[in-house]
Design a protein around this motif. Structure first.
Motif, mmCIF file in Angstrom:
data_model
loop_
_atom_site.group_PDB
_atom_site.id
_atom_site.type_symbol
_atom_site.label_atom_id
_atom_site.label_comp_id
_atom_site.label_asym_id
_atom_site.label_seq_id
_atom_site.Cartn_x
_atom_site.Cartn_y
_atom_site.Cartn_z
ATOM 1 N N SER A 87 0.831 -1.210 0.000
ATOM 2 C CA SER A 87 0.000 0.000 0.000
ATOM 3 C C SER A 87 0.864 1.257 0.000
ATOM 4 O O SER A 87 0.581 2.224 -0.720
ATOM 5 N N ALA A 88 1.929 1.246 0.809
ATOM 6 C CA ALA A 88 2.810 2.415 0.881
ATOM 7 C C ALA A 88 3.475 2.682 -0.465
ATOM 8 O O ALA A 88 3.598 3.837 -0.896
ATOM 9 N N THR A 89 3.893 1.618 -1.144
ATOM 10 C CA THR A 89 4.540 1.781 -2.450
ATOM 11 C C THR A 89 3.565 2.357 -3.470
ATOM 12 O O THR A 89 3.913 3.265 -4.246
ATOM 13 N N ARG A 90 2.348 1.851 -3.469
ATOM 14 C CA ARG A 90 1.341 2.355 -4.410
ATOM 15 C C ARG A 90 1.030 3.829 -4.147
ATOM 16 O O ARG A 90 0.938 4.642 -5.079
ATOM 17 N N ILE A 91 0.852 4.169 -2.876
ATOM 18 C CA ILE A 91 0.520 5.556 -2.530
ATOM 19 C C ILE A 91 1.661 6.494 -2.912
ATOM 20 O O ILE A 91 1.439 7.592 -3.444
ATOM 21 N N GLN A 92 2.896 6.065 -2.649
ATOM 22 C CA GLN A 92 4.037 6.907 -3.010
ATOM 23 C C GLN A 92 4.155 7.064 -4.522
ATOM 24 O O GLN A 92 4.489 8.146 -5.020
ATOM 25 N N ARG A 93 3.881 5.994 -5.250
ATOM 26 C CA ARG A 93 3.944 6.086 -6.711
ATOM 27 C C ARG A 93 2.888 7.049 -7.243
ATOM 28 O O ARG A 93 3.165 7.901 -8.100
ATOM 29 N N ILE A 94 1.676 6.957 -6.699
ATOM 30 C CA ILE A 94 0.600 7.857 -7.126
ATOM 31 C C ILE A 94 0.931 9.299 -6.752
ATOM 32 O O ILE A 94 0.705 10.231 -7.539
#
Length: 231
Positions: A87-94
């Protein structure tokens, strides 16, 4: 709810039985043995041990053998860590892609490619992790954690304020708390930044400066949107 369960497991659950070197401690003795000092309870291993042992003890009260209870909790911890990382990786990418999104809605190259944006995020996280030996580099950011939480609260209030302004609703109920939280948090961050400069914490100086710049940018955008909505 999860935090309450962890507290119960690391407190009451641990008191149900702690085996250390063949000696069994129960009740207050178990608690005092594990938490004998700050140093003895310091570190991720000691914290996880208390949670795993306490949870296994709680499971045993329902007739589930301790070894199975401990195995279940270990799987739960690993799964929780993996889903949090995902989740953290996805949020940072977005978030990274949003920073490089133009007014026309298009994402600038090369961040328009989600794989490239994800790679940048992962490499940055890996660099932070190994900034210090033993994978403890990420703990460098811990002093910023509280400030970031407060900034998130202030920015959330800012979003609500803009929304209420667009709906022609009174905004003082959210505008004043937002201003108070934002001013106090930025004040604290500025003082911390001065301390980081004096102590030579270059990484914290850079990250704090970036956070302050992004906060100023988002605050300016919110104020601009608020003024447009009011008129």
């Amino acid at each position: 709810f999860l935090a309450v369960l962890v507290i119960v497991a690391a407190g009451a659950g641990l008191g149900m039985g702690l085996n250390d070197g063949g000696e069994l401690f129960t009740g207050l003795a178990a608690y005092e043995h594990h938490y004998a000092s700050w140093s003895s309870a310091n570190g991720l291993s000691a914290k996880l041990d208390a949670f795993i042992i306490g949870s296994a003890n709680l499971f045993s009260s329902f007739g589930i053998p301790q070894k199975y209870g401990a195995a279940f909790i270990v799987v739960f911890i690993v799964s929780f860590a993996n889903t949090t990382l995902d989740s953290a990786t996805r949020i940072q990418r977005i978030s990274l892609q949003e920073i490089f999104t133009g007014r026309d809605g298009t994402i600038r190259r090369p961040f328009h490619n989600r794989y490239m944006a994800t790679l940048v995020v992962v490499v940055a996280a890996a660099g932070m992790t190994f900034y210090r030996p033993g994978g403890q580099g990420a703990m460098v950011l811990w002093p910023l954690f509280g400030s970031l939480n407060q900034l998130m609260a202030a920015l959330a209030l800012g979003v609500v304020t803009v929304y209420m302004a667009a709906k022609k609703l009174p905004v003082l109920y959210t505008l004043l708390p937002m201003a108070a939280v934002l001013v106090l948090t930025l004040w604290a961050m500025a003082e911390n930044l001065a301390g980081y400069v004096k102590s030579g914490e270059i990484l914290l100086v850079v990250i704090s400066a970036i956070i302050l710049i992004l906060t100023a940018w988002l605050t300016g955008s919110s104020v601009s949107a608020l003024l447009r909505k009011r008129h």
